[in-house]
Design a protein around this motif. Sequence first.
Motif, PDB file in Angstrom:
ATOM      1  N   ARG A  25       0.831  -1.189   0.003  1.00  0.00           N
ATOM      2  CA  ARG A  25      -0.053  -0.147  -0.068  1.00  0.00           C
ATOM      3  C   ARG A  25       0.774   1.160  -0.130  1.00  0.00           C
ATOM      4  O   ARG A  25       0.262   2.272   0.146  1.00  0.00           O
ATOM      5  CB  ARG A  25      -1.025   0.020   1.162  1.00  0.00           C
ATOM      6  N   THR A  28      -0.021   3.959  -2.914  1.00  0.00           N
ATOM      7  CA  THR A  28      -1.060   4.629  -2.691  1.00  0.00           C
ATOM      8  C   THR A  28      -1.010   5.565  -1.504  1.00  0.00           C
ATOM      9  O   THR A  28      -1.439   6.693  -1.586  1.00  0.00           O
ATOM     10  CB  THR A  28      -2.292   3.615  -2.192  1.00  0.00           C
TER      11      THR A  28
ATOM     12  N   ASP B  76      -0.166   8.916 -12.832  1.00  0.00           N
ATOM     13  CA  ASP B  76      -0.609   7.559 -12.398  1.00  0.00           C
ATOM     14  C   ASP B  76       0.197   6.435 -13.120  1.00  0.00           C
ATOM     15  O   ASP B  76       0.430   5.265 -12.618  1.00  0.00           O
ATOM     16  CB  ASP B  76      -2.023   7.459 -13.205  1.00  0.00           C
ATOM     17  N   LYS B  79       3.045   5.702 -10.960  1.00  0.00           N
ATOM     18  CA  LYS B  79       2.746   4.914  -9.845  1.00  0.00           C
ATOM     19  C   LYS B  79       2.614   3.431  -9.993  1.00  0.00           C
ATOM     20  O   LYS B  79       2.767   2.563  -9.228  1.00  0.00           O
ATOM     21  CB  LYS B  79       1.511   5.520  -9.259  1.00  0.00           C
ATOM     22  N   GLN B  83       4.304   0.368  -8.353  1.00  0.00           N
ATOM     23  CA  GLN B  83       3.400  -0.613  -7.884  1.00  0.00           C
ATOM     24  C   GLN B  83       3.930  -1.944  -8.410  1.00  0.00           C
ATOM     25  O   GLN B  83       3.991  -3.130  -7.314  1.00  0.00           O
ATOM     26  CB  GLN B  83       1.899  -0.488  -7.890  1.00  0.00           C
TER      27      GLN B  83
END
Lengths: 204, 93
Positions: A25, A28, B76, B79, B83
């Motif tokens: 996480r 985010t 995004d 990101k 991730q």
Amino acid sequence: MPESQIHTEKNQKEVTSVHICDPRRWVTKHADYLYSYAVTRINDEELARDLVQETFLAALEKVGKFESRSSESTWLTAIMKNKIVDIYRKKSSGLLKRQEVRMEDQDSDDFFEAEDGHWKVQCQPQAFGLEVHDLFAGKEFEHILRHCMQKLPTLWLSVFTMKHIDEETTEAICSELKVTASNYWVMIHRAKVNLRECLQKNWI
Amino acid sequence: MNESEIKKIAYNCKKATFLIEKKQVGSITIREKLELKIHLAGCSVCRIFEQQSIVINKLVHDLFHEPKVNEFKLDDDFKRELQVRIEEKLDKE
């Protein structure tokens, strides 16, 4: 032990018990914060992005060492901060000599007369409303302030942010950046004179 | 302090602004405090500088010390890639 102190300790224990580390996480929860943190302290959005990535990757390596005493966000920020100081240090070792010369020579005369140290007429600070703090808390001013901070030479910006934002001691800043105390004070002074002028020019 | 020294300080805005900064983030000597007081008594420009400098320090601290909103946002795509990299690393272990 006074009662209030017991309460504080008890609360701290309660808070620390919920600090968990959940790398899935991180993006985010922390990516934008870390990115904003980095952009405020270095002049370079590209480099700031890289730093976010490096911070997460470095943190993954030491997830085992995460102690629930501090929050995940504090822990990640500390890792990033070390990386930023490394960058400052690299820049300072390369730039210091050149900047020292600049500071001594023409730069210090940008604002003050060489012989008597008086403000040059065109550089004299003028009242432009900054004296009334409340008016300046808005978004527009924040934008100008960021813009003016980014225009400072990297080493001045690093000294300025470490002192005014991170509230580090003078000794710590000098030793982390490997600058002398007298150089440090010159940079603190020049950063503010430049920043103030930039704010005045952009606000009026 | 003799007269010529006082005159030197009274007219030296560079030194006065230096002391204004040093006073705010560190400490200055009693002698320097006196010098600064003498200068500010006669120099309205440096008085403005001092007022503004104090406000700038406060604003910088208030705005950036504990950023409540994330002023800057990563895009995004970046990101998403990040991730993926994190997940890959975690799954390897």
